[in-house]
Design an enzyme around this catalytic site. Structure first.
Site, PDB file in Angstrom:
ATOM      1  N   SER A 130       0.842  -1.197   0.075  1.00  0.00           N
ATOM      2  CA  SER A 130       0.068  -0.056  -0.117  1.00  0.00           C
ATOM      3  C   SER A 130       0.770   1.178  -0.153  1.00  0.00           C
ATOM      4  CB  SER A 130      -0.913   0.084   1.233  1.00  0.00           C
ATOM      5  OG  SER A 130      -1.869   1.144   1.120  1.00  0.00           O
ATOM      6  N   THR A 131       0.949   2.185   1.003  1.00  0.00           N
ATOM      7  CA  THR A 131       1.522   3.429   1.094  1.00  0.00           C
ATOM      8  C   THR A 131       2.778   3.031   0.816  1.00  0.00           C
ATOM      9  OG1 THR A 131      -0.155   4.039   2.436  1.00  0.00           O
ATOM     10  CG2 THR A 131       1.824   5.495   2.422  1.00  0.00           C
TER      11      THR A 131
ATOM     12  N   ASP B  69      -4.549  -4.741   6.265  1.00  0.00           N
ATOM     13  CA  ASP B  69      -5.149  -5.351   5.059  1.00  0.00           C
ATOM     14  C   ASP B  69      -3.887  -6.322   4.698  1.00  0.00           C
ATOM     15  OD1 ASP B  69      -6.491  -6.355   2.949  1.00  0.00           O
ATOM     16  OD2 ASP B  69      -5.792  -4.965   1.569  1.00  0.00           O
TER      17      ASP B  69
ATOM     18  N   HIS C 151      -2.702  -1.104  -3.329  1.00  0.00           N
ATOM     19  CA  HIS C 151      -3.486  -0.198  -3.178  1.00  0.00           C
ATOM     20  C   HIS C 151      -3.531   0.888  -4.184  1.00  0.00           C
ATOM     21  CE1 HIS C 151      -4.302  -1.884   1.059  1.00  0.00           C
ATOM     22  NE2 HIS C 151      -4.694  -2.651   0.116  1.00  0.00           N
TER      23      HIS C 151
END
Length: 362
Positions: free
Chosen positions: A182-183, A304, A208
């Protein structure tokens, strides 16, 4: 009580500034401290008060967002989230922004069906809270506890497919690698994939990212790497030397078809507040591949993938988490470790080597 995350909005559209302010301030953990119509106004506002996060438009009068981003990163790094319209042409520019130091991308909120706007608001708030925890340049990470993101229920992978049966598939010689990020993941994935040789095991990735941008991201990676990389389409086979990236706004599942693997790309509810969701991919791997899979969880905020990685681990898969020192945000790897589903914790520069080593062990 945790201090609120202070956000500065930079966008030349008054309606976007107003809508973004309303979306962000709907989260009790976020406070909008100002809104600027262009980078020059924003620069003056930053001199008065340094925000925790900046949301930055790409195209603005007097100075474009990429130029302003580079100035911020060179002078006083602050976590920046790029805000863009949903266009394929603009997605190339957004990738340049990520390479220049932007933490993540959000789409400008569009007024439409209530459920669609609610999903947009969920992602925007999650991205901004993740950015506040990111290590940017040499700046110290803003270590705050993210507030609850509102009343929306946080669904698990049960919303898309049932749990594994508990019968792990017998190990074979062919391995499939499942990756979640993600990030900070766009640059981490680039660093990892560029180290892999052309004959690497088949890889499936959930990063993401909004829709449209995943196609440009895959195309960019494909131009840099020896492995073949593309945005996944429903029914694509998982082949040695190939990488499939889940399309934004779609879940991606691993399925077994005879002796081979393929992916299923489908819609569905947000899982762990994301679509695509790492938990969905990892659970599908536990069901379809069992011990024939390798799971990797990389930099990102939230949890997640933590439950899904535990399910992969319990099904016999070998699992790896990126370490804290090399993660932009250590949230997702940390949660996976805490859930007990991680076999090994590695720095980013050793993950590609571990994929090759695991491949040779089979």
């Amino acid at each position: 009580m945790s201090k609120k995350i202070r956000v500065l909005i930079v966008d030349d559209s008054a309606s976007v500034r107003q809508t973004l302010t309303e979306v962000l301030e709907s989260d009790p953990g976020i406070e909008v401290i100002g809104a600027a119509a262009d980078p020059f106004v924003a620069a003056k506002r930053i001199q008065e008060e340094i925000p925790d996060v900046i949301t930055l438009d790409v195209e603005m009068p007097r100075m474009d967002g990429i130029t302003f981003l580079r100035k911020i990163m060179s002078q006083k790094p602050i976590p920046v989230v790029m805000c863009s319209s949903l266009t394929e042409a603009g997605s190339e520019t957004l990738l340049q922004a990520l390479e220049a130091g932007a933490v993540d991308i959000i789409l400008k909120p569009r007024i439409g069906a209530a459920d669609h706007l609610a999903e947009q608001a969920t992602r925007i708030c999650e991205v901004v809270k993740s950015a506040a925890h990111a290590r940017v340049g040499n700046a110290r990470a803003a270590l705050r506890s993210a507030a609850a993101s509102g009343p929306q229920a946080k669904l698990t992978a049960d919303a898309v497919l049932p749990p594994p049966s508990g019968k792990a598939m017998a190990r074979t010689t062919e391995m499939v690698v499942c990756v979640g990020a993600s990030t900070g993941g766009t640059e981490a994935l680039r660093a990892m994939l560029m180290k892999l040789p052309a004959n690497s095991p088949g890889i499936v990735i959930v990063q993401h990212m909004p829709e449209k941008f995943t196609a440009a991201f895959a195309k960019r990676l494909n131009s840099l790497c020896d492995v073949e990389i593309k945005e996944a389409e429903d029914g694509d086979p998982v082949l040695r030397g190939h990488v499939l990236i889940a399309p934004g706004d779609r879940h991606m599942l691993l399925e077994r078809q005879g002796a081979r693997y393929r992916v299923s790309v489908r819609t569905g509810p947000l899982v762990s507040r994301h679509r695509p969701s790492v938990d969905v991919l990892f659970r599908s791997s536990a069901r379809a591949a069992g011990a024939n899979a390798m799971g990797i969880i990389m930099t990102g905020m939230g949890d997640d993938g933590a439950r899904g990685m535990l399910e992969m681990h319990q099904a016999g898969a070998f699992t790896v988490a990126q370490d804290e020192a090399s993660s932009v945000v250590f949230g997702m790897p940390k949660e996976a470790i805490a859930h007990g589903g991680v076999d090994k914790v590695l720095p980013l520069d050793r993950i590609a080597l571990e994929i090759q080593a695991e491949d040779h062990r089979r």
